[in-house]
Design a protein around this motif. Structure first.
Motif, PDB file in Angstrom:
ATOM      1  N   GLN A 168     -11.787   2.798 -25.061  1.00 29.71           N
ATOM      2  CA  GLN A 168     -13.180   2.349 -25.082  1.00 29.71           C
ATOM      3  C   GLN A 168     -13.838   2.520 -23.715  1.00 29.71           C
ATOM      4  OE1 GLN A 168     -15.119   1.336 -27.639  1.00 29.71           O
ATOM      5  NE2 GLN A 168     -16.812   1.191 -26.200  1.00 29.71           N
ATOM      6  N   LEU A 169     -13.128   2.203 -22.660  1.00 28.69           N
ATOM      7  CA  LEU A 169     -13.712   2.344 -21.329  1.00 28.69           C
ATOM      8  C   LEU A 169     -14.059   3.801 -21.022  1.00 28.69           C
ATOM      9  CD1 LEU A 169     -11.557  -0.104 -19.197  1.00 28.69           C
ATOM     10  CD2 LEU A 169     -14.003  -0.269 -19.670  1.00 28.69           C
ATOM     11  N   GLY A 221     -16.293   5.387 -24.151  1.00 22.60           N
ATOM     12  CA  GLY A 221     -17.557   4.664 -24.237  1.00 22.60           C
ATOM     13  C   GLY A 221     -18.504   5.078 -23.127  1.00 22.60           C
ATOM     14  N   ARG A 222     -17.973   5.215 -21.930  1.00 26.02           N
ATOM     15  CA  ARG A 222     -18.795   5.674 -20.806  1.00 26.02           C
ATOM     16  C   ARG A 222     -19.279   7.098 -21.025  1.00 26.02           C
ATOM     17  NH1 ARG A 222     -16.201   6.650 -15.069  1.00 26.02           N
ATOM     18  NH2 ARG A 222     -15.040   7.942 -16.485  1.00 26.02           N
ATOM     19  N   ILE A 237     -22.082   7.036 -23.588  1.00 23.52           N
ATOM     20  CA  ILE A 237     -23.336   6.545 -23.009  1.00 23.52           C
ATOM     21  C   ILE A 237     -24.033   7.667 -22.244  1.00 23.52           C
ATOM     22  CG2 ILE A 237     -24.290   4.988 -21.254  1.00 23.52           C
ATOM     23  CD1 ILE A 237     -22.180   2.939 -22.158  1.00 23.52           C
ATOM     24  N   PHE A 248     -22.077   6.259 -29.423  1.00 27.62           N
ATOM     25  CA  PHE A 248     -21.435   5.066 -28.893  1.00 27.62           C
ATOM     26  C   PHE A 248     -20.890   4.182 -30.010  1.00 27.62           C
ATOM     27  CE2 PHE A 248     -21.705   0.626 -27.498  1.00 27.62           C
ATOM     28  CZ  PHE A 248     -20.751   0.663 -26.504  1.00 27.62           C
ATOM     29  N   SER A 258     -17.001   2.945 -30.528  1.00 29.35           N
ATOM     30  CA  SER A 258     -16.689   1.517 -30.603  1.00 29.35           C
ATOM     31  C   SER A 258     -15.934   1.177 -31.883  1.00 29.35           C
ATOM     32  CB  SER A 258     -17.971   0.695 -30.521  1.00 29.35           C
ATOM     33  OG  SER A 258     -18.603   0.902 -29.283  1.00 29.35           O
ATOM     34  N   ILE A 289     -16.010  -5.698 -23.603  1.00 32.05           N
ATOM     35  CA  ILE A 289     -16.291  -4.368 -23.071  1.00 32.05           C
ATOM     36  C   ILE A 289     -17.337  -3.664 -23.928  1.00 32.05           C
ATOM     37  CG2 ILE A 289     -15.295  -2.070 -22.729  1.00 32.05           C
ATOM     38  CD1 ILE A 289     -12.708  -3.502 -21.866  1.00 32.05           C
ATOM     39  N   GLN A 342     -20.966  -2.469 -22.583  1.00 36.86           N
ATOM     40  CA  GLN A 342     -21.349  -1.072 -22.683  1.00 36.86           C
ATOM     41  C   GLN A 342     -22.549  -0.874 -23.591  1.00 36.86           C
ATOM     42  OE1 GLN A 342     -17.831   1.142 -23.757  1.00 36.86           O
ATOM     43  NE2 GLN A 342     -17.299   1.454 -21.615  1.00 36.86           N
ATOM     44  N   TYR A 343     -22.714  -1.715 -24.591  1.00 37.33           N
ATOM     45  CA  TYR A 343     -23.887  -1.622 -25.466  1.00 37.33           C
ATOM     46  C   TYR A 343     -25.164  -1.877 -24.666  1.00 37.33           C
ATOM     47  CZ  TYR A 343     -27.293  -2.877 -29.013  1.00 37.33           C
ATOM     48  OH  TYR A 343     -28.426  -2.955 -29.780  1.00 37.33           O
ATOM     49  N   LEU A 398     -25.498  -1.587 -21.436  1.00 34.13           N
ATOM     50  CA  LEU A 398     -25.656  -0.464 -20.511  1.00 34.13           C
ATOM     51  C   LEU A 398     -26.240   0.752 -21.217  1.00 34.13           C
ATOM     52  CD1 LEU A 398     -22.362  -0.620 -18.419  1.00 34.13           C
ATOM     53  CD2 LEU A 398     -24.671  -1.128 -17.649  1.00 34.13           C
ATOM     54  N   ASN A 399     -25.836   0.958 -22.464  1.00 32.05           N
ATOM     55  CA  ASN A 399     -26.366   2.076 -23.247  1.00 32.05           C
ATOM     56  C   ASN A 399     -27.864   1.884 -23.495  1.00 32.05           C
ATOM     57  OD1 ASN A 399     -26.481   4.382 -24.809  1.00 32.05           O
ATOM     58  ND2 ASN A 399     -25.749   3.361 -26.657  1.00 32.05           N
TER      59      ASN A 399
END
Length: 105
Positions: A17-18, A21-22, A25, A33, A37, A90, A94-95, A97-98
């Motif tokens: 995911q890290l 996910g990045r 994004i 994304f 997830s 996380i 990240q959501y 941040l997205n």
């Protein structure tokens, strides 16, 4: 299969995911994304089940089929809960941040 470290199975979806996910994004991969997830969450649930089964099998092999104490299984189950909580945290971070990244563009 039984030589796999069960705690490694619990951490792999977090790393997945890290990293992905990045990348989702920043749009450097084709996956959205939400797809990353969902894959990560499903992997977490599946790997949690496998980790408990592996610990149970190792306990049965070590005790010749007569397990006297199931506390290692409870420990793995607790680590499952912690890793699921960390994964959800996380994903939420990240959501946001997205959303912030999409708003900036």
């Amino acid at each position: 299969m039984y030589n796999i470290n069960p705690f490694l199975l619990l951490i792999l979806p977090l790393i997945f995911q890290l990293v992905l996910g990045r990348m989702a994004i920043r749009k450097t991969i084709r996956f959205h994304f939400l797809t990353v997830s969902l894959i990560s969450f499903i992997l977490q649930l599946g790997f949690s089940y496998l980790a408990i089964e592996i610990v149970s099998q190792k306990l049965n092999e070590a005790a010749n089929g007569r397990v006297h104490c199931g506390m290692p299984i409870v420990g793995v189950a607790f680590m499952d809960l912690l890793s699921i909580g960390a994964l959800i945290t996380i994903i939420i971070v990240q959501y946001f941040l997205n959303k912030r990244y999409e708003k900036a563009q």
